[in-house]
Scaffold this motif. Structure first.
Motif, mmCIF file in Angstrom:
data_model
loop_
_atom_site.group_PDB
_atom_site.id
_atom_site.type_symbol
_atom_site.label_atom_id
_atom_site.label_comp_id
_atom_site.label_asym_id
_atom_site.label_seq_id
_atom_site.Cartn_x
_atom_site.Cartn_y
_atom_site.Cartn_z
ATOM 1 N N HIS A 182 -10.650 1.544 -5.719
ATOM 2 C CA HIS A 182 -10.357 1.790 -4.301
ATOM 3 C C HIS A 182 -9.075 2.605 -4.167
ATOM 4 O O HIS A 182 -8.050 2.307 -4.785
ATOM 5 C CB HIS A 182 -10.194 0.450 -3.565
ATOM 6 C CG HIS A 182 -9.811 0.611 -2.120
ATOM 7 N ND1 HIS A 182 -10.680 1.021 -1.155
ATOM 8 C CD2 HIS A 182 -8.610 0.438 -1.501
ATOM 9 C CE1 HIS A 182 -10.071 1.080 0.010
ATOM 10 N NE2 HIS A 182 -8.805 0.725 -0.177
ATOM 11 N N ILE A 183 -9.129 3.653 -3.360
ATOM 12 C CA ILE A 183 -7.948 4.470 -3.077
ATOM 13 C C ILE A 183 -7.496 4.152 -1.655
ATOM 14 O O ILE A 183 -8.210 4.411 -0.689
ATOM 15 C CB ILE A 183 -8.271 5.973 -3.217
ATOM 16 C CG1 ILE A 183 -8.717 6.274 -4.659
ATOM 17 C CG2 ILE A 183 -7.060 6.819 -2.845
ATOM 18 C CD1 ILE A 183 -9.127 7.719 -4.891
ATOM 19 N N ALA A 184 -6.331 3.549 -1.551
ATOM 20 C CA ALA A 184 -5.828 3.108 -0.248
ATOM 21 C C ALA A 184 -5.609 4.303 0.674
ATOM 22 O O ALA A 184 -5.321 5.415 0.217
ATOM 23 C CB ALA A 184 -4.519 2.335 -0.420
ATOM 24 N N GLY A 210 -9.736 1.654 6.830
ATOM 25 C CA GLY A 210 -10.202 1.961 5.483
ATOM 26 C C GLY A 210 -9.522 1.230 4.358
ATOM 27 O O GLY A 210 -9.675 1.596 3.185
ATOM 28 N N TYR A 211 -8.752 0.188 4.658
ATOM 29 C CA TYR A 211 -8.119 -0.599 3.597
ATOM 30 C C TYR A 211 -9.117 -1.579 3.000
ATOM 31 O O TYR A 211 -10.138 -1.891 3.608
ATOM 32 C CB TYR A 211 -6.920 -1.372 4.159
ATOM 33 C CG TYR A 211 -5.751 -0.504 4.540
ATOM 34 C CD1 TYR A 211 -4.730 -0.231 3.629
ATOM 35 C CD2 TYR A 211 -5.661 0.057 5.813
ATOM 36 C CE1 TYR A 211 -3.649 0.569 3.985
ATOM 37 C CE2 TYR A 211 -4.587 0.863 6.174
ATOM 38 C CZ TYR A 211 -3.587 1.113 5.253
ATOM 39 O OH TYR A 211 -2.528 1.906 5.602
ATOM 40 N N ASN A 212 -8.804 -2.064 1.793
ATOM 41 C CA ASN A 212 -9.523 -3.228 1.284
ATOM 42 C C ASN A 212 -8.579 -4.431 1.356
ATOM 43 O O ASN A 212 -7.438 -4.306 1.817
ATOM 44 C CB ASN A 212 -10.065 -2.991 -0.128
ATOM 45 C CG ASN A 212 -8.951 -2.894 -1.171
ATOM 46 O OD1 ASN A 212 -7.759 -2.927 -0.856
ATOM 47 N ND2 ASN A 212 -9.345 -2.761 -2.429
ATOM 48 N N GLU A 213 -9.022 -5.567 0.905
ATOM 49 C CA GLU A 213 -8.236 -6.803 1.042
ATOM 50 C C GLU A 213 -6.852 -6.665 0.408
ATOM 51 O O GLU A 213 -5.828 -7.002 1.011
ATOM 52 C CB GLU A 213 -8.993 -7.968 0.398
ATOM 53 C CG GLU A 213 -8.283 -9.313 0.452
ATOM 54 C CD GLU A 213 -8.251 -9.926 1.862
ATOM 55 O OE1 GLU A 213 -7.327 -10.701 2.153
ATOM 56 O OE2 GLU A 213 -9.163 -9.601 2.654
ATOM 57 N N GLN A 214 -6.813 -6.142 -0.829
ATOM 58 C CA GLN A 214 -5.532 -6.040 -1.538
ATOM 59 C C GLN A 214 -4.581 -5.040 -0.889
ATOM 60 O O GLN A 214 -3.401 -5.332 -0.683
ATOM 61 C CB GLN A 214 -5.795 -5.626 -2.990
ATOM 62 C CG GLN A 214 -6.497 -6.686 -3.825
ATOM 63 C CD GLN A 214 -6.956 -6.107 -5.155
ATOM 64 O OE1 GLN A 214 -7.791 -5.196 -5.183
ATOM 65 N NE2 GLN A 214 -6.409 -6.614 -6.240
#
Length: 695
Positions: free
Chosen positions: A401-403, A669-673
């Motif tokens: 994943h690319i933040a 567009g973020y993921n959890e981390q």
């Protein structure tokens, strides 16, 4: 259980084969059949420059205005459906110059007698442009619009030319023209004027066929031999010709040549113009017999198409002399033979140090005079630089994943290193970047942007290449693979750590400047992410609507000198000046301008009402921003982001933080981390009391 096996896969491959297309691309016919094609569509006889220009234009164009300048974007270079890996972004002006070169050459205005030289810093897309042209030609030659033809010889005996059928000749007995020439070269020079007058009758000037050049030495030999055999009967000799469709292929060395400089001791001009085949000298008895010569140099095989000279100015001077006749006269000189006609685009590319050496070499005046130089700078528009990295590191290719903003900050730093410091004292380099990227800043107009570009003569010719950025993003992805994602700070750290070993940075002064620009990028990212968290916190649509309704009620009463009815007590009160100013100050509306701003909003609402439309705060960007900032200010303390730093979080606060995190994931567009990291980072800023900017 899978039913896939060898037989089913073979059947599948057989079913998807397009035999009709294969037959079209491998068309064969007599010379008379070819003349039918020419009469129906004269474009099949185009020269190399005309074909490339038509190929580029076949993809279409789009016009756009950038700082009051009308630019043309050629979809051939930017359309990712053609070849996404080689799509070129942000180089509209150099590409317009490139296409104008081909346009002038296609019309015979003189540039067809020049070597085209792409010049610029390393990694500025010079090779990519050439590669795209070569791939484009391969593809174009397979289309109906891009069809072209060449011919083969049958040198065996024919009992009766009148009844001879070329279709009965075995494939192995056909001998190809080594330079896959235009079949109309077979029309004798002394008859061409009358032939063309007959062929072009009724055609407009643009549609008229022209024949340029003569047969190559091998074909000239065969043609003379057949003419002697038939006592000068051209119609009988031409029965030995089979015309066929020509498909360009760099792999097969047909119509596309590439020459790369080697060690000076190993450079050999025969790589360009062919060499003697010593084994065949024993058969034909002479090294000047064209049948004992391999016309397979890069100039020979690139006939009808394009030849690329990689790092052209690194070539030995003797090689560069070959370019003089090839460009000006469209002829090459092979060992033991007279000059041979060619029809091809000569395209080279080089970097600045090599070009400076050419400029100071007085013995190369002739080459400089025959060269059209087009500068290919680095991209200086942020959104175009970011598109390059989005293409290379999209989700289909990268599983990590690319933040959000990771590629943006990398692109921002790359562009900043390429920009020249503005001469205007009230303008920073970062602001200049934003202006170039289309953002409006108070006190600056599009005329100012034109001035900025005009005064920066070498902008884009120096700085950090996209190649370096791509390498460092790749390093970050590999290093943080176990983490499952990368964020802007990981990439910034990679960019900075690589500076000390960067082969193209020669001075500590440059390294310091690049590190300082990284610090600028860090600060800008901090502002971006603070704003993003603020928007996530204040993303309560109902709360914004209520706040907006309250504001509109108050400014309506204020502008009409009325009182506002308190919706809770029912009493009429003076407009709430504190509320109105708390919103207006968020977008820097000074006290002296508040009346103008309030009337502007009311006039806007009135104009919508006349059109039967309802006011929506989202249609007014400034008001929308002010409302979000006000709501954030009202809510940030209740969410208590700073508690993330102390890690002492009550249940109510945790629920509110989880809502904000969910919005970051859903809307940004973020993921959890990465969402957790962003919230922790912004919380640490609040904990330090660093709330400048919008806060």
């Amino acid at each position: 259980m899978s039913t896939v096996n060898g037989a089913s896969l073979m059947q599948f491959l057989g079913s998807i084969q397009d035999r009709k297309q294969f037959q079209t691309l491998n068309w064969r016919g007599s010379f008379a059949d070819y003349l039918d094609l020419v009469a129906q569509d004269p474009k099949v006889t185009r020269n190399a420059f005309q074909r490339i220009y038509d190929m580029i234009m076949s993809y279409g164009t789009e016009e756009f205005i950038d700082a009051k300048k009308r630019l043309i974007r050629y979809r051939f270079f930017s359309d990712e459906t053609f070849d996404g890996d080689d799509a070129i972004f942000g180089l509209e002006i150099p590409l317009m110059r490139l296409v104008n070169f081909f346009k002038g050459a296609a019309k015979g205005y003189g540039t067809e007698k020049r070597v085209l030289l792409l010049h610029g810093p390393v990694g500025s897309s010079k090779s990519t442009i050439v590669r795209r042209l070569k791939k484009g030609l391969e593809h174009y030659s397979k289309t109906d619009e891009g069809a072209l033809y060449t011919y083969d010889w049958y040198l065996g005996q024919v009992d009766d030319p009148a009844t001879f059928d070329w279709r009965q000749v075995p494939e192995a007995e056909w001998e190809k023209c080594p330079m896959h020439e235009e079949p109309l070269h077979l029309v004798p020079l002394e008859h061409r004027e009358h032939f063309l007058a007959q062929l072009n009758e009724g055609h407009s000037a643009e549609e008229q066929v022209r024949i340029s050049g003569d047969l190559c030495p091998v074909c000239r030999f065969h043609f003379r031999d057949l003419m002697r055999r038939y006592d000068g009967d051209w119609t009988s000799a031409i029965k030995h010709i089979r015309v066929r469709r020509l498909l360009f292929s760099e792999q097969d060395r047909v119509g596309i040549g590439t020459f790369q400089p080697k060690d000076e001791k190993n450079q050999d001009s025969t790589e360009l113009t062919g060499d003697i085949n010593y084994r065949k000298i024993a058969i034909y008895g002479s090294d000047s017999d064209p049948r004992a010569f391999n016309f397979d140099g890069e100039f020979n095989i690139a006939n009808r198409g394009i030849i690329e000279f990689v790092e052209m100015l690194k070539l030995d001077v003797a090689f560069l002399y070959d370019l003089l006749g090839a460009s000006q006269e469209h002829r090459i000189k092979s060992k033991k033979f007279a000059q041979t006609d060619i029809d091809e685009v000569i395209l080279g590319h080089t970097n600045e140090p090599e070009y400076r050496r050419l400029e100071h070499n007085e013995f190369m005046e002739a080459l400089k005079d025959r060269t059209v130089r087009i500068d290919i700078p680095y991209v200086t528009r942020l959104r175009d630089e970011e598109r390059i990295y989005n293409r290379d590191f999209n989700r289909k290719r990268v599983r990590v994943h690319i933040a959000p903003h990771t590629l943006e900050v990398a692109a921002m730093w790359a562009v900043l290193t390429r920009l020249e410091d503005p001469k205007k004292p009230n303008l920073t380099l970062l602001q200049k970047l934003k202006l170039y990227n289309g953002k409006s800043l108070p006190g600056f107009t599009e005329d100012n942007i034109k001035e900025l570009r005009k005064e920066a003569l070498r902008e884009g010719m120096e700085g950090i290449s996209a190649r370096y950025i791509q390498d460092k993003i790749s390093n970050a992805l590999v290093t943080n693979q176990e983490e499952g994602y990368i964020n802007p700070f990981m990439v910034i750290n990679e960019l900075e750590s690589g500076l000390k070993n960067h082969a193209l940075i020669n001075s500590e002064e440059d390294r310091k400047r690049y590190r300082d620009l990284l610090a600028t990028v860090r600060e800008e990212y901090t502002e971006i992410v603070k704003n993003e968290v603020q928007r996530a916190i204040s993303a309560d649509e109902e709360a914004i609507k209520r706040l907006c309704g309250n504001y509109i009620d108050n400014i309506k009463a204020y502008t009409q000198r009325e009182k506002v009815r308190n919706r809770y007590t029912g009493q009429y009160e003076e407009p709430d000046e504190r509320l109105m100013r708390s919103i207006e100050e968020k977008i820097d509306i000074p006290e002296a301008r508040k009346d103008d701003f309030r009337r502007e909003i009311m006039n806007y609402i009135g104009a919508l009402a006349i059109e039967g439309k309802t006011f929506d705060y989202r249609t007014n960007e400034r008001l929308h921003k002010a409302l979000e900032l006000k709501l954030f200010e009202d809510q940030k303390d209740s969410i208590k982001l700073t508690s993330l730093v102390s890690r002492v979080i009550d249940k109510d606060t945790q629920e509110k933080i989880d809502v904000v995190k969910a919005r970051l994931i859903r809307d940004f567009g973020y993921n959890e981390q990465s969402a957790t990291d962003v919230l922790n980072y912004v919380a640490s800023i609040f904990a330090r009391g660093d709330t400048k900017g919008n806060y």
